[in-house]
Write an enzyme that holds these catalytic residues in place. Structure first.
Site, mmCIF file in Angstrom:
data_model
loop_
_atom_site.group_PDB
_atom_site.id
_atom_site.type_symbol
_atom_site.label_atom_id
_atom_site.label_comp_id
_atom_site.label_asym_id
_atom_site.label_seq_id
_atom_site.Cartn_x
_atom_site.Cartn_y
_atom_site.Cartn_z
ATOM 1 N N ASP A 88 0.819 -1.212 0.000
ATOM 2 C CA ASP A 88 0.000 0.000 0.000
ATOM 3 C C ASP A 88 0.854 1.263 0.000
ATOM 4 O O ASP A 88 0.489 2.262 -0.628
ATOM 5 C CB ASP A 88 -0.914 0.031 1.248
ATOM 6 N N HIS A 130 -5.665 8.993 5.680
ATOM 7 C CA HIS A 130 -5.366 7.777 6.447
ATOM 8 C C HIS A 130 -4.059 7.851 7.225
ATOM 9 O O HIS A 130 -3.822 7.008 8.101
ATOM 10 C CB HIS A 130 -5.308 6.561 5.535
HETATM 11 ZN ZN LIG Z 1 -10.633 6.259 -0.238
#
Ligand SMILES: [Zn+2]
Length: 391
Positions: A88, A130
């Site tokens: 990621d 995030h």
């Molecule tokens: Zn998203």
């Protein structure tokens, strides 16, 4: 208000490139700016060019040890940890500089608004919601939204509403301000039981001193524009009227689109356009017109992101683009060079009707259970009646 809106952009922001086949491809930004230009949305607009955020800016929300790890990651042979070097969040060349520049873009937007130079600002490279205090997550290295909010708190703003319409939970921003009653975070997202990162349930309401300042609205897979808008309008305007923010900060991810490869909501470009017009209206009505908009997720790189974020930029500039507007031929020709066989859109619309029936207080539609659950959990904490649709 067109001349009082700041558009933050520089091609150096394309340096945030996770490489290879990674879905977070900077071409989505480049094609957005090309499309917005081709549509005339940016005519006469002086783009604001950001500087990288400083270490002290980053330390507002990140541990110094994490910043050091990001700085060193491209040149060391060992595993640096902190979520870096994963599928990621792969390590890439000039990772720190590129990530700090993204933060600098959102900070520049915040500064333009705080100084009074602009009432609104948009930085489509931002929205990296995030990133956590000590680690990268979900394609996000540094949390530009959280840094900008933290800076605003130190520069005259005491009540900030953060609205996150990305398909994923805005977990990093929620975590950064979970105990801070000055920041209302509201995230609408696909039900976390069905999608990464697995947080964002209704009962995540904020820390002991900030109960009600964290609001989560989980939506079932395949939710379409009218149901999404019905839920949003049954919850968010009332909360803003009670919270009385001085500014809206919004994360405007477009991975809610039906064609997005990473998630399962079923919104359209028309829905995105309506969402942005709604956010603008809320900023005007409840936040003195102050609106800092960032990008976010969105992985249908050719058909969705450029159109949806061109609508976002146009909305910020009060230069709304009509849905039936043709996609300019020179933009299509540019995309054809990199994707000769792609099925490209011909208009700025998906042909969807976004009209919705406002919630009436009952359980008349499947999605009304979400409205009931969220309102019953959150509204009493703001002095609002969860069962009265006038609230
Ligand atoms: Zn998203």
């Amino acid at each position: 208000m067109g001349d009082r809106a700041a558009v933050v952009w520089d091609s150096s922001l394309l340096g945030y490139d996770l490489g290879g086949e990674h879905p977070f491809n900077p071409i989505r930004l480049e094609l957005t700016m090309r499309l917005a230009s081709a549509l005339g949305v940016l005519d006469g607009v002086e783009l604001r060019v950001p500087e990288p955020a400083t270490e002290s800016d980053l330390e507002r929300v990140h541990e110094l040890g994490y910043v050091r790890a990001v700085q060193q990651a491209p040149t060391v042979a060992w595993d640096v940890g902190h979520g870096l070097g994963t599928d990621d969040n792969p390590v890439f060349d000039r990772m720190h500089a590129a990530s700090a520049l993204v933060v600098g873009g959102s900070l520049l937007g915040a500064r333009e608004i705080a100084s009074g130079a602009a009432d609104r600002a948009v930085s489509i490279a931002g929205g990296l919601h995030h990133a956590m205090r000590d680690r990268a997550a979900g394609f996000c290295v540094y949390n530009d939204c959280a840094v900008a909010i933290s800076w605003l708190l130190d520069n005259g703003f005491d009540r900030i509403a953060y609205l996150d319409v990305d398909v994923h939970h805005g977990d990093g921003v929620q975590a950064a301000f979970y105990d801070d009653p000055r920041v209302l975070t509201v995230s609408l997202h696909q039900n976390p039981a069905t999608l990464w990162p697995g947080t964002g349930f209704v009962n995540e309401l904020g820390g002991r001193e900030a109960m009600g300042s964290s609001v989560n609205i989980p939506l079932p897979p395949h939710t379409r524009d009218p149901a999404w808008l019905r839920v949003f309008n049954a919850v968010v305007p009332s909360l803003l009227s009670a919270f009385r923010p001085q500014i809206l900060v919004t994360q405007c991810g477009v991975d809610t689109h039906e064609e997005d490869p990473l998630a399962d909501l079923s919104l359209s470009v028309d829905g995105h356009r309506e969402i942005y017009r709604t956010l603008r209206g809320l900023a005007d009505r409840y936040a003195g017109g102050k609106w800092l908009a960032t990008g976010g997720g969105g992985y249908q790189l050719l058909r969705v992101v450029p159109r949806s974020w061109s609508h976002l930029i146009a909305t910020v500039l009060d230069r709304d683009v009509a849905p039936e507007t043709r996609v300019p031929a020179d933009w299509t020709a540019t995309v054809r060079k990199i994707a000769p066989h792609a099925d490209l859109p011909t208009t700025m619309s998906d042909g969807r009707d976004t009209a919705f029936d406002p919630w009436g207080g009952g359980l008349d539609r499947p999605v009304d259970a979400v409205i009931r659950d969220v309102r019953r959990a959150v509204f009493p904490l703001h002095g609002l009646d969860p069962d009265d649709p006038r609230d």
